[in-house]
Design a protein around this motif. Structure first.
Motif, mmCIF file in Angstrom:
data_model
loop_
_atom_site.group_PDB
_atom_site.id
_atom_site.type_symbol
_atom_site.label_atom_id
_atom_site.label_comp_id
_atom_site.label_asym_id
_atom_site.label_seq_id
_atom_site.Cartn_x
_atom_site.Cartn_y
_atom_site.Cartn_z
ATOM 1 N N UNK A 149 -43.024 -34.283 41.997
ATOM 2 C CA UNK A 149 -43.694 -32.992 42.149
ATOM 3 C C UNK A 149 -44.588 -32.748 40.935
ATOM 4 N N UNK A 150 -45.464 -31.792 41.046
ATOM 5 C CA UNK A 150 -46.306 -31.440 39.903
ATOM 6 C C UNK A 150 -45.482 -30.674 38.875
ATOM 7 N N UNK A 151 -45.625 -30.986 37.578
ATOM 8 C CA UNK A 151 -44.890 -30.224 36.566
ATOM 9 C C UNK A 151 -45.495 -28.833 36.380
ATOM 10 N N UNK A 152 -44.662 -27.905 35.964
ATOM 11 C CA UNK A 152 -45.180 -26.593 35.581
ATOM 12 C C UNK A 152 -46.074 -26.747 34.359
ATOM 13 N N UNK A 153 -47.031 -25.846 34.240
ATOM 14 C CA UNK A 153 -48.035 -25.986 33.180
ATOM 15 C C UNK A 153 -47.464 -25.664 31.806
ATOM 16 N N UNK A 154 -46.481 -24.774 31.715
ATOM 17 C CA UNK A 154 -45.967 -24.403 30.401
ATOM 18 C C UNK A 154 -45.237 -25.566 29.760
ATOM 19 N N UNK B 237 -38.176 -35.164 31.425
ATOM 20 C CA UNK B 237 -36.746 -35.444 31.394
ATOM 21 C C UNK B 237 -36.227 -35.908 32.745
ATOM 22 N N UNK B 238 -36.683 -35.253 33.803
ATOM 23 C CA UNK B 238 -36.276 -35.663 35.147
ATOM 24 C C UNK B 238 -36.823 -37.048 35.496
ATOM 25 N N UNK B 239 -38.036 -37.330 35.037
ATOM 26 C CA UNK B 239 -38.621 -38.643 35.279
ATOM 27 C C UNK B 239 -37.818 -39.721 34.556
ATOM 28 N N UNK B 240 -37.423 -39.428 33.319
ATOM 29 C CA UNK B 240 -36.621 -40.384 32.558
ATOM 30 C C UNK B 240 -35.277 -40.644 33.252
ATOM 31 N N UNK B 241 -34.667 -39.595 33.798
ATOM 32 C CA UNK B 241 -33.412 -39.764 34.527
ATOM 33 C C UNK B 241 -33.597 -40.638 35.763
ATOM 34 N N UNK B 242 -34.708 -40.456 36.456
ATOM 35 C CA UNK B 242 -34.981 -41.255 37.650
ATOM 36 C C UNK B 242 -35.135 -42.732 37.296
ATOM 37 N N UNK B 243 -35.855 -43.010 36.214
ATOM 38 C CA UNK B 243 -36.022 -44.403 35.774
ATOM 39 C C UNK B 243 -34.679 -44.987 35.370
ATOM 40 N N UNK C 234 -50.005 -38.134 33.028
ATOM 41 C CA UNK C 234 -49.887 -39.443 33.674
ATOM 42 C C UNK C 234 -49.836 -40.554 32.636
ATOM 43 N N UNK C 235 -50.749 -40.512 31.678
ATOM 44 C CA UNK C 235 -50.789 -41.567 30.664
ATOM 45 C C UNK C 235 -49.498 -41.601 29.857
ATOM 46 N N UNK C 236 -48.954 -40.445 29.523
ATOM 47 C CA UNK C 236 -47.703 -40.402 28.764
ATOM 48 C C UNK C 236 -46.550 -40.998 29.570
ATOM 49 N N UNK C 237 -46.490 -40.667 30.864
ATOM 50 C CA UNK C 237 -45.418 -41.187 31.712
ATOM 51 C C UNK C 237 -45.497 -42.704 31.835
ATOM 52 N N UNK C 238 -46.688 -43.222 32.069
ATOM 53 C CA UNK C 238 -46.858 -44.665 32.237
ATOM 54 C C UNK C 238 -46.551 -45.401 30.948
ATOM 55 N N UNK C 239 -47.035 -44.883 29.820
ATOM 56 C CA UNK C 239 -46.767 -45.546 28.538
ATOM 57 C C UNK C 239 -45.275 -45.554 28.211
ATOM 58 N N UNK C 240 -44.587 -44.459 28.534
ATOM 59 C CA UNK C 240 -43.171 -44.346 28.182
ATOM 60 C C UNK C 240 -42.293 -45.265 29.017
ATOM 61 N N UNK C 241 -42.733 -45.588 30.236
ATOM 62 C CA UNK C 241 -41.896 -46.372 31.143
ATOM 63 C C UNK C 241 -42.705 -47.514 31.756
ATOM 64 N N UNK C 242 -43.436 -48.191 30.929
ATOM 65 C CA UNK C 242 -44.288 -49.278 31.420
ATOM 66 C C UNK C 242 -43.464 -50.423 32.001
ATOM 67 N N UNK C 243 -42.348 -50.741 31.364
ATOM 68 C CA UNK C 243 -41.534 -51.876 31.802
ATOM 69 C C UNK C 243 -40.519 -51.434 32.854
ATOM 70 N N UNK C 244 -40.400 -52.225 33.918
ATOM 71 C CA UNK C 244 -39.378 -51.975 34.916
ATOM 72 C C UNK C 244 -39.749 -50.997 36.011
ATOM 73 N N UNK C 245 -40.968 -50.421 35.954
ATOM 74 C CA UNK C 245 -41.394 -49.452 36.968
ATOM 75 C C UNK C 245 -42.750 -49.876 37.522
ATOM 76 N N UNK C 246 -42.885 -49.817 38.845
ATOM 77 C CA UNK C 246 -44.178 -50.010 39.491
ATOM 78 C C UNK C 246 -44.763 -48.622 39.767
ATOM 79 N N UNK C 247 -45.884 -48.331 39.118
ATOM 80 C CA UNK C 247 -46.486 -46.997 39.222
ATOM 81 C C UNK C 247 -47.568 -46.970 40.287
#
Length: 233
Positions: A140-145, A154-160, A182-195
């Motif tokens: 889902x889209x994150x809240x802006x705040x 945090x939820x994305x990290x739990x999913x990975x 997007x760039x932060x998410x991809x950089x943080x979990x580059x290995x082991x995830x197909x984006x």
């Protein structure tokens, strides 16, 4: 006049054991494409349902009484003398111990090693499908705040961490921090995830990840929008 082409319907089984391994048959020397590995099964005879044909073939080939499960896919193949449809069904339950009753070798293979086995053309799309994750996460889209972004990451990290292998980042184009998130998410979990990035071909190309296209994009594209190795959905 040339003879009319034959239409052949073949039903094959993806037989999986409790360890997730898949059973393969090796074609004997008396058959065409001898020596290649394949998913067990055979031709559907007139008057048979697909389930009846597969139960019969697996008993003849392997000596098992199979419980035919869900449909996986159909693979059409055209040859000079025939049109073949390979219908693939899942088999997770059976009675008896599989053995090569027709003199063929059999083997159990983990899905990640299927591509090492030489197989007929009709079986190759099945291998490709079996090597895909059963499902993938659409964010889902994150809240802006700031708190909303922290919760989202945090939820994305739990999913990975839970083993999600493929994730589609679906953030609306108007989100003010879209590219940075997007760039932060991809950089943080580059290995082991197909984006997969939703609709954003250019950013996907820049980051070296996949893209999930919208229907209007599919209608306008004349060729694959990303290089081989980057997923396109």
């Amino acid at each position: 006049m040339p003879s009319p082409k034959r239409s052949i319907h073949v039903v094959a089984a993806v037989i999986t054991d409790a360890r997730g391994r898949i059973l393969l048959n090796r074609r004997t020397e008396s058959r065409d494409m001898a020596g290649l590995w394949e998913f067990p099964g055979g031709k559907r005879e007139p008057g048979e349902t697909s389930e009846q044909a597969l139960v019969r073939e697996l008993h003849e080939e392997l000596g098992i009484e199979a419980e035919v499960g869900e449909w996986i896919m159909d693979v059409p193949q055209r040859y000079p003398d025939k049109d073949l449809t390979l219908e693939v069904r899942h088999v997770r339950s059976w009675k008896g111990a599989p053995r090569g009753r027709e003199g063929q070798a059999i083997t159990w293979v983990t899905p990640d090693k299927l591509a090492r086995y030489s197989m007929p053309p009709a079986d190759l799309p099945v291998v490709a499908a079996l090597r895909q994750p059963d499902c993938y996460l659409i964010t889902p889209a994150p809240d802006i705040d700031e708190g909303g972004l922290q919760r989202w990451h945090g939820q994305l990290q739990q999913a990975v961490a839970s083993g999600q292998q493929r994730i589609q980042l679906r953030l609306p184009a108007e989100h003010p921090q879209r590219q940075g998130v997007i760039e932060q998410a991809v950089r943080a979990h580059r290995r082991g995830v197909q984006w997969l990035l939703n609709r954003d071909i250019e950013l996907a190309r820049t980051l070296g990840v996949g893209v999930h296209l919208g229907s209007e994009q599919l209608q306008s594209l004349q060729e694959r929008p990303l290089p081989p190795g980057q997923l396109v959905a």
